[in-house]
Write a protein that holds these residues in place. Structure first.
Motif, PDB file in Angstrom:
ATOM      1  N   LEU A 135      -0.281   4.224   5.172  1.00 57.02           N
ATOM      2  CA  LEU A 135      -0.056   3.284   6.266  1.00 57.02           C
ATOM      3  C   LEU A 135       0.476   4.000   7.507  1.00 57.02           C
ATOM      4  O   LEU A 135       0.074   3.706   8.635  1.00 57.02           O
ATOM      5  CB  LEU A 135       0.911   2.190   5.825  1.00 57.02           C
ATOM      6  N   GLU A 141       0.847  -1.197   0.000  1.00 56.23           N
ATOM      7  CA  GLU A 141       0.000   0.000   0.000  1.00 56.23           C
ATOM      8  C   GLU A 141       0.878   1.241   0.000  1.00 56.23           C
ATOM      9  O   GLU A 141       2.064   1.176   0.297  1.00 56.23           O
ATOM     10  CB  GLU A 141      -0.875   0.024   1.258  1.00 56.23           C
ATOM     11  N   GLN A 162      -9.361   1.733   4.392  1.00 60.61           N
ATOM     12  CA  GLN A 162      -8.090   1.022   4.449  1.00 60.61           C
ATOM     13  C   GLN A 162      -7.774   0.537   5.866  1.00 60.61           C
ATOM     14  O   GLN A 162      -7.384  -0.614   6.088  1.00 60.61           O
ATOM     15  CB  GLN A 162      -7.002   2.015   4.027  1.00 60.61           C
ATOM     16  N   GLY A 193      -2.232  -7.213  10.678  1.00 53.03           N
ATOM     17  CA  GLY A 193      -3.005  -6.696   9.555  1.00 53.03           C
ATOM     18  C   GLY A 193      -2.128  -6.103   8.469  1.00 53.03           C
ATOM     19  O   GLY A 193      -2.487  -6.115   7.285  1.00 53.03           O
ATOM     20  N   LEU A 194      -1.016  -5.565   8.889  1.00 52.49           N
ATOM     21  CA  LEU A 194      -0.139  -4.907   7.925  1.00 52.49           C
ATOM     22  C   LEU A 194       0.718  -5.898   7.136  1.00 52.49           C
ATOM     23  O   LEU A 194       1.203  -5.584   6.051  1.00 52.49           O
ATOM     24  CB  LEU A 194       0.792  -3.920   8.648  1.00 52.49           C
ATOM     25  N   ILE A 197      -7.335  -3.375   7.096  1.00 53.49           N
ATOM     26  CA  ILE A 197      -6.140  -3.883   7.787  1.00 53.49           C
ATOM     27  C   ILE A 197      -6.517  -4.465   9.133  1.00 53.49           C
ATOM     28  O   ILE A 197      -6.089  -5.550   9.518  1.00 53.49           O
ATOM     29  CB  ILE A 197      -5.111  -2.744   7.964  1.00 53.49           C
TER      30      ILE A 197
END
Lengths: 209, 209, 209, 209
Positions: A163, A158, B197, A205-206, B201
């Motif tokens: 992020l 992403e 997003q 999640g990342l 995540i």
DNA sequence: TATGAATGAGGTTTCATTCAT
DNA sequence: TATGAATGAAACCTCATTCAT
């Protein structure tokens, strides 16, 4: 030491003295209920003196925030520059966040509240830029870690700025919400444990699966 | 329609009229800069009238928050009760959050700022309880979804209350942070996309692997 | 009973109802802190109704005072007209004063405070005259007793109006002062005993030696 | 004169300036109708300045009363300490009362009205104690004179505190009543003559026969 | 007559900021 | 530079009174 240098140091020291006092009072009362007179008293100075070092109440408050933001940014950069895996870096980042919270919970909370437009209206362009830059720097430090992860194929593919925003959002969200839950429901302080949990979940999640 | 019923409706309508005006002014100016006189003017009423319907400025503001919290709680409950998989429920929850933000961005932001202790000091015990209860209700609704996931072995095996806190924290964190980024950096509004997003995540992070 | 008569009685009753409520509230809170809304509530009527029966707050308060003054005047007249010695009359007058205090301490105190010009400013000429007349009547009743004593050579040879003023002054002075001493020093209520003592001393002072 | 001393004097003078203005305005309008803004205007200061020297309206008013009470107490003490007979002391006491009335009629009247509990509610504990103490001191001064008379067998054998109360009551009673009579009946000012007469009668009543 | 919601003027008080010293 | 008294604008809130129903 020359006379000029001594003067400069004295000035610097007065400034710190005021910031220290302001931190105490803002933490205790919040931005609106804190009065300049009280801060002056805490700093053992007169109200007028405060205005020699800071243009107004907003700028005094914002200076505190900038100092904290700078500290956070530096700590994150230290993490980013270490020679360890991204996985470890994320864990360390989480621990830095927790540590900062532990050191200065109230100022951190005030910092996140500053994100309200209301306080930002009276800032001089100069300080506003400083705030923007320091804030951006901290975000860039997070982005550096995330970018590394993406480049190595460890984190999801992403936009790293987005992020980094999410990481920072999680931080501020947990701090504000769990703190306010304590106010509302007289609960105990779960900020630290919730922060840990939240970032552990976030890390999973990342990750690329 | 009886006279009693008509009076009740008129009262109800006045209240809404005031809340509507307050929403507008608080959104525009923030809590502290908004004045009761301005709200009264916006509602085409006299300042005194505001105090018939709301005990003070804090209670007027909190009433707005409670209304929104109630709405959010209801929407989440609808999601929780649907006959679909937890996976779909989490996606729908995310969409509800985004939708609520789209409908009423400024009030939502104010709601999250209310989490600051400063505003809560002048509340009557009655309204305070109402706020607590409505807030708890919304959290319980989230918890219901999470619990279901845990029971089905779909979500990680954690205390559902803590997970609900993290979900809600993510919500408030993203909204506050991305909104303030707009203020700070004159960026465009990325709240919606970032919310999407962040929750995508988060969903991954919450899942049992 | 005709319809006119019934209406008149109803009006009379409403008036009493309001006066009764006003007495209660004024006694409890004093003139300024008492609100018309509270009096209305106590009388189980609406605020607007109070203004049908009394022109304003001052007049409502003054009406109470007039009623009490009238009562005092009547009681003193009864004493004056009795067929006993002046000496006994003075003792009885003293007892009447004490009795009135016992019946309605707070209204009596308010009555004496009304002697402040502040409350008298909003009175209609009509009510003002009524107040003057009732007040004068009570004074005349005292004067009658004193005059009798002078004529009989029992009391000192002074202008009876002045002596009546002194009698009345002693009454108001003791009531106000001893009552306020209670407020200031949390002492017990010595009004009655002090009244007795004061008038016994006064009687001796008034007597021809 | 040192700078510290000069500052102290300036402060003292400002305080007097405000008290002087307050005396004027309170006398003219009474406590409730007087506004802080008007007092500030009269003192040629801004409203905010009043609040540097006095916590609120009540305390400003009470300060006036305390000053006067103190003055009265001192004057009575002078009388009590003189080397003359009790009989002369009582006459001189009477003259002091008259003199004080002549000097400051309106403030004296306000002082006696302060005996209403209504004004005492917003006082700081500190000022309340000061008021109590000053009031008690004046009473003690009267009691000293009366006690002397009792000890010498000149005055009636009663509790001297009670007698002092009666003396003070007579004072306040005459002042308030005769003053209000003037308001009510547009009569001339008989306070002084009535005071004289009242105390002459009182003296006889107090004497052992 | 009775209602009671609405009015709105006006008061007290706070406090960031200034400025003469 | 430091002081701190003074400023004065502005906000909240109250409540006696009115008036349409």
């Amino acid at each position: 030491m020359g006379i000029y240098e001594r003067k400069r140091r004295e000035r610097e020291q007065r400034r710190s003295q005021i910031l220290e006092a302001a931190k105490k009072v803002f933490s205790l009362k919040g931005f609106n209920s804190a009065t300049m007179e009280e801060i002056a008293g805490e700093a053992e100075l007169s109200p007028g003196t405060l205005y020699i070092y800071f243009k107004n109440k907003e700028e005094l408050h914002t200076s505190l925030s900038i100092d904290l933001l700078e500290h956070i940014g530096n700590r994150i950069n230290q993490v980013a520059e270490r020679n360890v895996s991204v996985d470890v870096k994320l864990d360390t980042l989480r621990d830095v966040f927790i540590e900062v919270y532990e050191d200065d919970a109230m100022i951190l909370i005030n910092l996140f509240h500053l994100q309200s437009g209301e306080v930002l209206k009276n800032l001089s362009e100069d300080l506003m830029n400083q705030l923007k830059e320091t804030s951006a720097k901290a975000l860039r430090a997070i982005k550096a870690i995330v970018s590394e992860g993406i480049d190595q194929g460890v984190l999801i593919d992403e936009h790293p700025v987005a992020l980094a925003d999410i990481v920072w959002s999680t931080y501020s969200g947990v701090v504000l919400w769990v703190d306010s839950k304590r106010l509302l429901n007289d609960q105990k302080d779960f900020v630290k444990s919730t922060l840990k949990q939240a970032f552990d979940i976030l890390k999973v999640g990342l990750k690329k699966h």
